[in-house]
Design a protein around this motif. Sequence first.
Motif, PDB file in Angstrom:
ATOM      1  N   ASP A 129      53.981  30.448  49.296  1.00 17.33           N
ATOM      2  CA  ASP A 129      53.422  29.352  48.507  1.00 17.33           C
ATOM      3  C   ASP A 129      52.986  29.942  47.166  1.00 17.33           C
ATOM      4  N   LEU A 130      53.949  30.134  46.291  1.00 16.28           N
ATOM      5  CA  LEU A 130      53.679  30.768  45.003  1.00 16.28           C
ATOM      6  C   LEU A 130      52.769  29.908  44.131  1.00 16.28           C
ATOM      7  N   THR A 131      52.870  28.595  44.248  1.00 17.25           N
ATOM      8  CA  THR A 131      52.013  27.704  43.460  1.00 17.25           C
ATOM      9  C   THR A 131      50.540  27.945  43.780  1.00 17.25           C
ATOM     10  N   SER A 132      50.194  28.020  45.062  1.00 19.24           N
ATOM     11  CA  SER A 132      48.793  28.267  45.441  1.00 19.24           C
ATOM     12  C   SER A 132      48.335  29.655  44.994  1.00 19.24           C
ATOM     13  N   ALA A 133      49.223  30.633  45.044  1.00 16.82           N
ATOM     14  CA  ALA A 133      48.878  31.975  44.579  1.00 16.82           C
ATOM     15  C   ALA A 133      48.553  31.955  43.087  1.00 16.82           C
ATOM     16  N   LEU A 134      49.377  31.277  42.306  1.00 19.45           N
ATOM     17  CA  LEU A 134      49.128  31.200  40.865  1.00 19.45           C
ATOM     18  C   LEU A 134      47.866  30.394  40.563  1.00 19.45           C
ATOM     19  N   ARG A 135      47.589  29.365  41.346  1.00 17.20           N
ATOM     20  CA  ARG A 135      46.353  28.597  41.186  1.00 17.20           C
ATOM     21  C   ARG A 135      45.151  29.503  41.433  1.00 17.20           C
ATOM     22  N   THR A 136      45.231  30.336  42.456  1.00 21.92           N
ATOM     23  CA  THR A 136      44.144  31.270  42.751  1.00 21.92           C
ATOM     24  C   THR A 136      43.931  32.231  41.589  1.00 21.92           C
ATOM     25  N   VAL A 137      45.019  32.741  41.023  1.00 28.77           N
ATOM     26  CA  VAL A 137      44.904  33.632  39.864  1.00 28.77           C
ATOM     27  C   VAL A 137      44.205  32.903  38.723  1.00 28.77           C
ATOM     28  N   ARG A 138      44.656  31.690  38.418  1.00 29.91           N
ATOM     29  CA  ARG A 138      44.071  30.916  37.304  1.00 29.91           C
ATOM     30  C   ARG A 138      42.580  30.675  37.540  1.00 29.91           C
ATOM     31  N   GLU A 139      42.209  30.267  38.736  1.00 27.13           N
ATOM     32  CA  GLU A 139      40.815  29.970  39.036  1.00 27.13           C
ATOM     33  C   GLU A 139      39.945  31.224  39.031  1.00 27.13           C
ATOM     34  N   GLU A 140      40.463  32.323  39.557  1.00 26.41           N
ATOM     35  CA  GLU A 140      39.695  33.581  39.574  1.00 26.41           C
ATOM     36  C   GLU A 140      39.460  34.101  38.160  1.00 26.41           C
ATOM     37  N   VAL A 141      40.475  34.019  37.309  1.00 24.17           N
ATOM     38  CA  VAL A 141      40.322  34.477  35.925  1.00 24.17           C
ATOM     39  C   VAL A 141      39.290  33.607  35.206  1.00 24.17           C
ATOM     40  N   ALA A 142      39.369  32.303  35.389  1.00 25.93           N
ATOM     41  CA  ALA A 142      38.430  31.394  34.731  1.00 25.93           C
ATOM     42  C   ALA A 142      36.997  31.628  35.219  1.00 25.93           C
ATOM     43  N   ALA A 143      36.821  31.916  36.508  1.00 26.29           N
ATOM     44  CA  ALA A 143      35.483  32.075  37.081  1.00 26.29           C
ATOM     45  C   ALA A 143      34.887  33.463  36.863  1.00 26.29           C
ATOM     46  N   ALA A 144      35.705  34.432  36.518  1.00 28.50           N
ATOM     47  CA  ALA A 144      35.224  35.813  36.385  1.00 28.50           C
ATOM     48  C   ALA A 144      34.178  35.939  35.284  1.00 28.50           C
ATOM     49  N   LYS A 145      33.143  36.699  35.581  1.00 32.20           N
ATOM     50  CA  LYS A 145      32.113  36.964  34.579  1.00 32.20           C
ATOM     51  C   LYS A 145      32.531  38.103  33.655  1.00 32.20           C
ATOM     52  N   GLN A 146      33.454  38.927  34.120  1.00 36.12           N
ATOM     53  CA  GLN A 146      33.919  40.053  33.327  1.00 36.12           C
ATOM     54  C   GLN A 146      34.720  39.536  32.122  1.00 36.12           C
ATOM     55  N   THR A 147      34.696  40.316  31.044  1.00 32.07           N
ATOM     56  CA  THR A 147      35.440  39.917  29.855  1.00 32.07           C
ATOM     57  C   THR A 147      36.799  40.600  29.769  1.00 32.07           C
ATOM     58  N   TYR A 148      36.994  41.672  30.538  1.00 36.02           N
ATOM     59  CA  TYR A 148      38.292  42.339  30.586  1.00 36.02           C
ATOM     60  C   TYR A 148      38.809  42.232  32.014  1.00 36.02           C
ATOM     61  N   ILE A 149      39.958  41.606  32.170  1.00 36.88           N
ATOM     62  CA  ILE A 149      40.495  41.307  33.494  1.00 36.88           C
ATOM     63  C   ILE A 149      41.930  41.803  33.580  1.00 36.88           C
ATOM     64  N   ARG A 150      42.247  42.429  34.697  1.00 36.78           N
ATOM     65  CA  ARG A 150      43.631  42.831  34.985  1.00 36.78           C
ATOM     66  C   ARG A 150      44.093  42.055  36.208  1.00 36.78           C
ATOM     67  N   VAL A 151      45.236  41.420  36.078  1.00 35.58           N
ATOM     68  CA  VAL A 151      45.828  40.670  37.176  1.00 35.58           C
ATOM     69  C   VAL A 151      47.064  41.432  37.628  1.00 35.58           C
ATOM     70  N   PHE A 152      47.153  41.698  38.943  1.00 40.47           N
ATOM     71  CA  PHE A 152      48.316  42.356  39.522  1.00 40.47           C
ATOM     72  C   PHE A 152      48.949  41.375  40.497  1.00 40.47           C
ATOM     73  N   LEU A 153      50.205  41.086  40.285  1.00 38.43           N
ATOM     74  CA  LEU A 153      50.919  40.151  41.150  1.00 38.43           C
ATOM     75  C   LEU A 153      52.201  40.820  41.619  1.00 38.43           C
ATOM     76  N   VAL A 154      52.383  40.870  42.934  1.00 42.30           N
ATOM     77  CA  VAL A 154      53.586  41.439  43.536  1.00 42.30           C
ATOM     78  C   VAL A 154      54.272  40.311  44.294  1.00 42.30           C
ATOM     79  N   THR A 155      55.487  39.961  43.891  1.00 43.72           N
ATOM     80  CA  THR A 155      56.169  38.830  44.518  1.00 43.72           C
ATOM     81  C   THR A 155      57.671  38.923  44.338  1.00 43.72           C
ATOM     82  N   ASP A 156      58.386  38.271  45.251  1.00 41.98           N
ATOM     83  CA  ASP A 156      59.830  38.150  45.073  1.00 41.98           C
ATOM     84  C   ASP A 156      60.163  36.907  44.254  1.00 41.98           C
ATOM     85  N   GLY A 157      59.146  36.118  43.931  1.00 44.79           N
ATOM     86  CA  GLY A 157      59.326  34.951  43.084  1.00 44.79           C
ATOM     87  C   GLY A 157      59.809  33.712  43.801  1.00 44.79           C
ATOM     88  N   ASP A 158      60.121  33.837  45.083  1.00 43.34           N
ATOM     89  CA  ASP A 158      60.563  32.669  45.836  1.00 43.34           C
ATOM     90  C   ASP A 158      59.367  31.780  46.134  1.00 43.34           C
TER      91      ASP A 158
END
Length: 154
Positions: free
Chosen positions: A32-61
Amino acid sequence: GITKIYTFDSSVKLVRQGTELCMEDFSCGGTDLTSALRTVREEVAAAKQTYIRVFLVTDGDHGHGAPYPESEIQKMSSLTGKTVDVFLLGISNGFPVNISIDLRSRLHNGSSNVPSLFWGKDYSEIGDQFDCIGRELQVGHISLSVTPEGHVLP
């Protein structure tokens, strides 16, 4: 900072906080790549940190139908006051490269030197690509030892 490790197959699960990625973290099937990307978007928006690194490992399916990942990517944007570096490891020869380009243009606003995609086209290349990501993380991080001779200033 904080490191959160999520896995996603038919659902998105917070595995733990920490920096160690284990083989058993990887699951297969029904991505469920859509839910994974939603989680990334929400976590980045909610983070208190100002420097954020996102690591995503996927086959893209995406194996869950509508809504499709593109709809979630369209909701992403660079956030004022936050610097985001996106590290995407695409797995398999058939990885849809447009996902990395779209994520880069919508969410990544950090270093322009970070490649938009690390790509393990074959299973044997995945470890090498993780090493490439590790080297990229070390760029600009150097240790200096300075022992100046002279007089102490008042």
